[in-house]
Enzyme design. Structure first.
Site, PDB file in Angstrom:
ATOM      1  N   SER A 193       0.852  -1.191   0.000  1.00  0.00           N
ATOM      2  CA  SER A 193       0.000   0.000   0.000  1.00  0.00           C
ATOM      3  C   SER A 193       0.883   1.233   0.000  1.00  0.00           C
ATOM      4  CB  SER A 193      -0.896   0.009   1.240  1.00  0.00           C
ATOM      5  OG  SER A 193      -1.511   1.268   1.422  1.00  0.00           O
TER       6      SER A 193
ATOM      7  N   TYR B   1      -1.635  -0.851  10.198  1.00  0.00           N
ATOM      8  CA  TYR B   1      -1.837  -1.268   8.806  1.00  0.00           C
ATOM      9  C   TYR B   1      -0.652  -0.874   7.938  1.00  0.00           C
ATOM     10  CZ  TYR B   1      -3.644  -1.222   4.031  1.00  0.00           C
ATOM     11  OH  TYR B   1      -3.787  -1.411   2.676  1.00  0.00           O
TER      12      TYR B   1
END
Length: 312
Positions: A185, A198
């Site tokens: 990401s 995350y």
């Protein structure tokens, strides 16, 4: 003063050169290299394996591989969704599908089940797509169900990537061919306050991908790490796609052209521009600027999710 004029000109040249030097690789990867280095997925093996294959980016990678002529193993946690996706893909392409229903939040025993079902397949492509994120941006100490959430993040975002790579890489290394695509990401590569766990889990995917690529490049294995920005998926809760938040289909169409071109990329040019502005342009002035902007934006999203934005 003449010396001051020369200093200004020199400074403009240096800054301009740095901007061009950093932007050109993005332009090359996106607009030039895909026409020079086209990947033939089918030559790497007869089967593709996709985790998190029932929605979003995973679903579109499965459909893309099927259209390229690969049979596809679909892995997810909903038997019903897997069956529907398998039926859809078989209607769209004349290939075989196999479904494996597991929950990656569960114990490591699930990998025994997966390995038994795919061990004898000629796997050419693995897409490690499964992953979970925050429901909403949140301060680290205020994450709901903290211990369980952290455990789930590690299981889905880190352990799944390691274990699935181990299962599929063994056969790829023996056959001396294979492609592994790991979904990271952009949050792993830019300041990501309120998404700390995350973002850190996706940073692991970045590092793991880079080193596995080095270890096995001489055995014909291509390892790519994709670090997309926002894509209009169920996980991001974006319903309407935009230029900056494309549909999963548009994103995969773009990213799949970069396999032979970039080992680590966002996979989508607008996301490259966003990353460049946050990390490079803002970084020319101060790293605090980019961190401040991102932090303020994440706090706004958190407050909106909590219903505080717009209240009197």
């Amino acid at each position: 003063m003449i010396w001051f004029d020369y200093l200004c000109i020199f400074s403009i040249i240096v800054v301009g050169f740095q901007i061009v030097r950093r932007v050109m690789p993005y332009i090359f990867v996106t607009f030039i290299a895909p026409f020079l280095f086209k990947v033939d997925f089918k030559k790497y093996g007869a089967w593709g394996v996709v985790t998190g294959a029932t929605d979003g980016i995973g679903l579109e990678y499965a459909r893309m591989l099927a259209k390229k002529g690969l049979n596809v193993v679909l892995i997810g946690r909903s038997q019903l969704k897997l069956q529907k996706v398998a039926e859809r893909i078989e209607r769209e392409s004349s290939i075989q599908t196999q479904i494996i229903c597991v929950d990656f939040k569960n114990s490591i025993d699930i990998y025994e089940k997966i390995e038994k079902q795919i061990n004898n397949l000629d796997i050419g492509v693995l897409v490690n797509n499964i992953g979970i994120s925050y429901s909403n941006p949140e301060y680290f100490l205020q994450i709901p169900n903290h211990e369980q959430f952290v455990s789930d993040i590690i299981s889905c975002n880190i352990l799944s990537t390691v274990q699935m790579t181990k299962i599929c890489l063994y056969g790829m290394a023996q056959r001396k061919r294979g492609i592994i695509i790991n979904l990271s990401s952009m949050s792993a590569q830019i300041p990501s306050p309120l998404l700390s766990v995350y973002a850190a889990s996706k940073a692991f995917v970045d590092k793991f991908s880079a080193d596995i690529a080095t270890e096995y490049q001489k055995q014909g294995i291509i390892v790519q790490c994709l670090a997309p920005g926002t894509v209009a998926t169920n996980m991001t809760k974006i319903r309407k796609a935009t230029w900056m938040a494309p549909t999963p289909e548009k994103y995969v169409a773009s990213a799949s052209r970069t396999v032979l071109v970039a080992a680590n990329t966002t996979g989508y040019f607008p996301h490259d521009l966003m990353k460049f502005v946050i990390n490079d342009v803002a970084g020319l002035f101060t790293s605090l600027l980019s961190k401040h902007i991102v932090f303020r934006r994440m706090k706004f999203l958190r407050e909106r999710a909590m219903g505080k934005v717009g209240q009197v």
